[in-house]
Design a protein around this motif. Structure first.
Motif, short mmCIF file in Angstrom:
data_model
loop_
_atom_site.label_atom_id
_atom_site.label_comp_id
_atom_site.label_asym_id
_atom_site.label_seq_id
_atom_site.Cartn_x
_atom_site.Cartn_y
_atom_site.Cartn_z
N TRP A 238 28.71 50.18 18.12
CA TRP A 238 28.13 50.41 16.79
C TRP A 238 26.60 50.41 16.87
N ALA A 239 26.05 49.43 17.57
CA ALA A 239 24.59 49.35 17.69
C ALA A 239 24.02 50.61 18.33
N ASP A 240 24.73 51.13 19.32
CA ASP A 240 24.28 52.36 19.98
C ASP A 240 24.29 53.54 19.00
N ILE A 241 25.35 53.66 18.20
CA ILE A 241 25.45 54.74 17.23
C ILE A 241 24.34 54.65 16.19
N PHE A 242 24.14 53.45 15.66
CA PHE A 242 23.12 53.27 14.62
C PHE A 242 21.72 53.51 15.17
N ASN A 243 21.50 53.07 16.39
CA ASN A 243 20.19 53.30 17.01
C ASN A 243 19.94 54.78 17.22
N ALA A 244 21.00 55.50 17.62
CA ALA A 244 20.86 56.94 17.86
C ALA A 244 20.67 57.71 16.56
N SER A 245 21.01 57.12 15.42
CA SER A 245 20.92 57.82 14.13
C SER A 245 19.49 57.96 13.62
N SER B 121 35.88 68.45 4.80
CA SER B 121 35.11 69.01 3.69
C SER B 121 34.62 67.94 2.71
N ASP B 122 35.14 66.72 2.85
CA ASP B 122 34.68 65.62 1.99
C ASP B 122 33.39 64.99 2.49
N ILE B 123 33.01 65.31 3.71
CA ILE B 123 31.86 64.67 4.34
C ILE B 123 30.60 65.49 4.09
N ASN B 124 29.52 64.83 3.72
CA ASN B 124 28.26 65.52 3.52
C ASN B 124 27.85 66.26 4.80
N GLY C 74 32.11 54.06 6.20
CA GLY C 74 33.16 53.06 6.11
C GLY C 74 33.93 52.96 7.42
N PRO C 75 33.80 51.86 8.15
CA PRO C 75 34.59 51.68 9.38
C PRO C 75 36.08 51.54 9.07
N THR C 76 36.92 51.77 10.07
CA THR C 76 38.36 51.64 9.91
C THR C 76 38.78 50.18 10.04
N LYS C 77 40.02 49.90 9.68
CA LYS C 77 40.55 48.54 9.82
C LYS C 77 40.55 48.07 11.27
N GLU C 78 40.64 49.03 12.20
CA GLU C 78 40.63 48.67 13.62
C GLU C 78 39.21 48.39 14.14
N GLY C 79 38.20 48.73 13.33
CA GLY C 79 36.83 48.49 13.75
C GLY C 79 36.17 49.68 14.42
N ARG C 80 36.63 50.88 14.08
CA ARG C 80 36.03 52.08 14.65
C ARG C 80 35.16 52.79 13.61
N ILE C 81 34.12 53.45 14.11
CA ILE C 81 33.36 54.40 13.29
C ILE C 81 33.99 55.76 13.53
N ALA C 82 34.55 56.36 12.49
CA ALA C 82 35.26 57.63 12.65
C ALA C 82 34.37 58.67 13.33
N ALA C 83 35.00 59.54 14.12
CA ALA C 83 34.25 60.50 14.94
C ALA C 83 33.33 61.37 14.10
N ILE C 84 33.78 61.80 12.92
CA ILE C 84 32.94 62.68 12.11
C ILE C 84 31.73 61.94 11.56
N PHE C 85 31.90 60.63 11.27
CA PHE C 85 30.75 59.83 10.85
C PHE C 85 29.76 59.66 11.99
N GLU C 86 30.30 59.36 13.17
CA GLU C 86 29.42 59.21 14.34
C GLU C 86 28.65 60.50 14.61
N GLU C 87 29.34 61.63 14.51
CA GLU C 87 28.67 62.90 14.76
C GLU C 87 27.51 63.11 13.78
N ARG C 88 27.74 62.85 12.50
CA ARG C 88 26.67 63.03 11.51
C ARG C 88 25.51 62.09 11.79
N LEU C 89 25.81 60.85 12.14
CA LEU C 89 24.73 59.90 12.39
C LEU C 89 23.90 60.32 13.60
#
Length: 480
Positions: free
Chosen positions: A126-133, A320-323, A347-362
């Motif tokens: 998560w930290a890596d994704i947020f830092n890359a955003s 199509s729901d994603i900005n 919104g992360p999943t119950k398993e603790g993942r950032i969905a791929a489409i969210f990660e891509e946008r970030l």
């Protein structure tokens, strides 16, 4: 024969002067030690006093943050307010039907607890994704309106992430990873009220003349969070049913600003009671997705969503729901031009993942900011937020090293015929135009109306600095 006595006298004079000088220095140092040490401002527990506290500079310059709505509501993955919309006084029938179709008749909201396992939660990823955003801060929901605490709180027995579900300190794990792997500031969201807490409902029944819930639950949690995790954003919510006197907000904020471990760097919002929204506190949020469109006198934040239809993760989300990146860069340009920060929720999943489409946008946001961050970070609003002639052009400004003001025109759509007319910038003899991420100067002319006409460079697609929203740097303007 006279040389020796003269030398002796000189040595005597020097010795005497040395003694006098040392005595004076010692006396002066004793006086200096008695001077009172400089003190930080003291903020009284009143809005008049608390509102005088300046917004810390790091937040003024950050411009972009990540919001995380994560909790038990991530298990059914429908809406963050599912419990209330299911069991509240005015249930939504589609939610009631969903629960009937997917869960046993005797199912309770507490039954979601053991299913919230966060088994794939990797805070360092998560930290890596947020830092890359390109974000400069991150805000996690420590407790939403359902009351489930994402840390082992002493004030939420058997209704926290250590006792139920993941059996780990989710707040602490993410805070540690963010601080170990990035320079992002770590912040926490906290809901003052809880949907169905009996103590809160009792206070509400008493027209908030009693404060049992505040004294035994809300305030102890807030002090615990700040002392344990030292968040540099305290993002309050769930305040609207009672005023700040009931919530004891001013006393908490006075402690936060004067004596807490983050007193010099922490920022807060305006959701501290029904009487404070868009009036008191730190930065203003006014309402969700607050994007005023004009320059604001007070610092504000637009808390908005990546998924256009939900704050929490939804199992039925569609691409199509994603900005899109066009929409996100437009939003960032609009908000920053008006003096605000953008807090973009995923919104992360119950398993603790950032969905791929969210990660891509970030990560795409990070790539865009890698080129155009100069026009975003540490900027201030200019004389106008947007252009008067061409729609979709938003302005920011920044002092250069020489003391001049550089202006940035963020162009959302590449103009037809490669010519861009700007009505606000005043042309002077030394005016220069360039494009961030493009090394060559950009030419311009003045039309008969005195407006700047920029000749957008013809750039091969493989050399384009970015794919969405281009930032022009305007130097030496007559009206900068």
């Amino acid at each position: 024969m006279r040389t020796q006595p003269t030398q002796d006298r000189m040595k005597t004079y020097i010795a005497v002067l040395t003694i006098i000088l040392c005595t004076c220095v010692q006396a002066h140092w004793q006086v200096v030690q008695q001077w009172p040490a400089p003190t930080s401002p003291h903020y009284e527990p009143t809005w008049e006093s608390l509102d005088q506290r300046p917004i810390p500079q790091w937040y003024q310059e950050a411009k972009f943050g990540i919001f995380l709505h994560w909790g038990l509501f991530s298990v059914p993955a429908v809406k963050a307010w599912l419990w209330y919309l299911w069991k509240g006084p005015n249930p939504e029938m589609d939610i009631v039907q969903y629960m009937q179709d997917n869960y046993p008749p005797d199912w309770t909201y507490a039954d979601f607890g053991p299913l919230f396992k966060a088994e794939f939660f990797d805070p360092y990823l998560w930290a890596d994704i947020f830092n890359a955003s390109g974000a400069r801060y991150v805000v996690l929901t420590s407790k939403h309106h359902e009351g489930f605490c994402m840390w082992p709180s002493k004030y939420s027995w058997n209704w926290n992430s250590m006792d139920v579900g993941p059996n780990r300190d989710l707040v602490g794990d993410l805070a540690s990873a963010i601080r170990a792997k990035t320079n992002l500031k770590f912040g926490l969201y906290h809901s003052l009220f809880e949907f169905f807490n009996p103590l809160y409902l009792a206070d509400k029944k008493n027209s908030f003349t009693t404060q049992d819930f505040v004294r035994s639950k809300t305030m102890p949690e807030l002090y615990e969070l700040v002392n344990r995790y030292k968040p540099e954003v305290v993002w309050s919510d769930g305040d609207w049913e009672a005023d700040s006197k009931y919530w004891n907000s001013t006393n908490f904020l006075s402690w936060l600003y004067n004596d807490s471990p983050v007193k010099d760097t922490v920022v807060t919002n305006d959701r501290w009671g029904s009487d404070t929204n868009c009036k008191h506190g730190g930065f203003f949020t006014c309402n969700d997705k607050y994007n005023p469109g004009t320059v604001q006198k007070h610092k504000f934040e637009d808390a908005t969503i990546m998924d256009k239809y939900g704050w929490s993760y939804r199992d039925q989300v569609k691409a199509s729901d994603i900005n899109t990146m066009d929409e996100l860069t437009q939003l960032l340009a609009e908000v920053v031009s008006c003096g605000g920060n953008l807090l973009l929720n995923v919104g992360p999943t119950k398993e603790g993942r950032i969905a791929a489409i969210f990660e891509e946008r970030l990560r795409q946001m990070g790539q865009w900011l890698g080129v155009n961050g100069e026009a975003i970070y540490a900027t201030t609003p200019w004389i106008r937020a947007n252009d008067t002639v061409t729609p979709g052009v938003w302005y920011t400004s920044k002092k250069s090293d020489s003391g001049d003001t550089d202006v940035y025109a963020i162009v959302l759509d590449w103009p037809q015929n490669d010519t861009l007319t700007l009505g606000v910038p005043g042309i002077a003899a030394g005016t220069k135009v360039s494009m961030l991420g493009y090394s060559r100067p950009v030419s311009f002319t003045r039309n008969p109306q005195g407006q700047m006409v920029v000749n957008m460079p013809v750039i091969p697609f493989y050399q384009m600095p970015c794919d969405y929203a281009w930032a022009l740097k305007l130097q030496g303007l007559a009206n900068a």
